[in-house]
Design a protein around this motif. Structure first.
Motif, short mmCIF file in Angstrom:
data_model
loop_
_atom_site.label_atom_id
_atom_site.label_comp_id
_atom_site.label_asym_id
_atom_site.label_seq_id
_atom_site.Cartn_x
_atom_site.Cartn_y
_atom_site.Cartn_z
N LYS A 1 0.78 -1.17 0.05
CA LYS A 1 -0.05 -0.09 0.01
C LYS A 1 0.80 1.22 0.00
CE LYS A 1 -2.18 3.37 2.21
NZ LYS A 1 -1.82 4.48 3.25
N GLY B 1 -8.00 8.08 5.80
CA GLY B 1 -7.13 7.12 6.13
C GLY B 1 -7.32 5.77 5.65
N ASP C 1 -5.33 2.06 4.17
CA ASP C 1 -4.85 1.10 4.88
C ASP C 1 -5.43 -0.14 5.01
OD1 ASP C 1 -2.42 2.90 5.28
OD2 ASP C 1 -3.21 3.52 7.29
MG MG Z 1 -2.65 7.23 5.83
#
Ligand code: MG
Ligand code: ASP
Length: 404
Positions: free
Chosen positions: A7, A151, A154
């Protein structure tokens, strides 16, 4: 031959030069004979900029349209990375969240992954392609595009690793791993070679901001080992896993959170049920209460103080004022000029005196503690915001002395 999920965060793909660097990381694994799935975030500040664009149009965009808008950021980086790989002579293909099989709840802007059906990814890997997947997005059962919350890429990576039983899941970012404190501010912060899921979860929620906490929860649930490492410097990162070697360290890290607010209600009638009623009102508005302090009652009343995330502070204040009026309690006080500083470490479970050592560090710098809370692997203190940085350094120096 292994299956590797990698990632790459926003800074890792922020411009053409960084994308070329990412392509070189991906192709190194591919050339060694591995199947590689690369999950990407939106470039640099793209997501913030898209949010700002929406705000230019309306104060109140629908969440569905926000998802339509925000998901475009990841599509840009995925297509650019795939193009870059093709330009270098490698077979590559980019896939949106829905093409990659991400089925999510329909809670727009904070959807949960329900299932990953990676048939298409597998088909492309079977044709020896490098598969680039848009992180952060999926599709609801109504066929609408969803996003997973800030976010969220992830979590996309960990979900693919879990669904496809990947052999390795690497999270590339702009720091070299998980540190004992934020290396940008704390002198002498060190990189950890390993950290447990539980410690990482505490640090993630405490604002250490290396990994999204849902991704760590998912990694723990499916027992996926994660490696957090830098796409800038090729040095070993930090492994996040269930059990770690004890590196004769009492704690793994010191974190601070300045986005907190404290509320207190004075003279709450001291009888069963008052705390329950207050906190269930807060919970019904989705307000998480963190550090809680209740005084020993005197004269039939007691004081209650607690902290919440600062962006919920105003709403919590309203609820407290209404509550106080209703039950005949006293004044409600609000303060967001505070910070929460915490130490986290599995070593605490087997060593006494860890909290005392933290308090000593604060005492040495004459920093006043306003509230304290503890769990098996964490001690948090609430202090004045102005003291936060000094407190983190003092505590860090105490547990990680320079000469060690
Ligand atoms: Mg991040
Ligand atoms: N682009 C999204 C964000 O900025 C998702 C991510 O980066 O993980 O929050």
């Amino acid at each position: 031959m292994s299956l590797i999920v990698q990632k790459f965060g926003g800074t890792s793909v922020k411009d053409a030069q960084r994308i070329r660097k990412v392509a070189s990381i991906v192709t190194e694994k591919y050339r060694a004979g591995n199947d590689v799935v690369a999950v990407v975030s939106a470039q640099g500040d793209t997501t913030d900029n898209l949010i700002a664009k929406a705000a230019e149009i309306t104060d109140n965009p629908t969440k569905r349209e926000m998802d339509m808008l925000l998901s475009s950021g990841e599509q840009i980086s995925a297509s650019l990375l795939a193009m870059c790989l093709q330009h270098m002579g490698y077979p590559a293909i980019s896939l949106t969240g829905w093409q990659a099989g991400f089925l999510t709840s329909s809670a727009h802007t904070s959807a949960r992954i329900r299932r990953v059906m990676p048939d298409r990814i597998r088909k492309e890997l079977d044709q020896k392609k490098i598969v680039v997947v848009c992180g952060f997005q999926g599709i609801s059962r109504y066929d609408d595009i969803t996003t997973l919350g800030r976010g969220g890429s992830d979590t996309s990576a960990v979900a693919i690793a879990a669904a496809m039983h990947a052999d390795l899941c690497q999270i590339y970012t702009d720091v070299e791993g998980v540190f004992t404190a934020d290396p940008r501010y704390v002198h002498g912060a060190r990189k950890l070679s390993e950290i447990s899921y539980d410690e990482m979860l505490e640090l993630a929620t405490l604002g250490a901001q290396v990994l999204n906490n849902r991704s760590v929860e998912m990694a723990k649930k499916y027992n996926i080992e994660l490696e957090v490492l830098s796409s800038y410097h090729s040095v070993p990162g930090t492994i996040v896993k269930e059990k770690v070697r004890m590196e004769k360290m009492l704690i793994s890290g010191v974190a601070k959170d300045t986005d907190v607010a404290r509320l207190s209600i004075q003279c709450v009638p001291d009888r069963p049920g008052t705390v329950f009623k207050l906190f269930s009102k807060l919970a019904s508005k989705n307000i998480n209460v963190d550090v809680i302090l209740q005084s020993v009652g005197r004269g039939g009343t007691k004081d209650i103080a607690f902290t919440v995330a600062r962006d919920k502070g105003e709403l919590a204040l309203k609820i407290c004022e209404r509550f106080s009026e209703l039950i005949g309690a006293g004044e409600v006080d609000y303060d967001d000029n505070i910070a929460k500083v915490s130490i986290v470490g599995a070593g605490m479970e087997s060593h006494a005196g860890v909290a005392a050592k933290m308090f000593e560090a604060l005492y040495n710098r004459q920093i006043n503690i306003r509230m304290i809370s503890t769990s098996e692997i964490k001690v948090s203190v609430i202090i004045d915001k102005g003291d936060a940085d000094r407190a983190v350094s003092a505590i860090h120096d105490m547990f990680f002395p320079e000469e060690d």
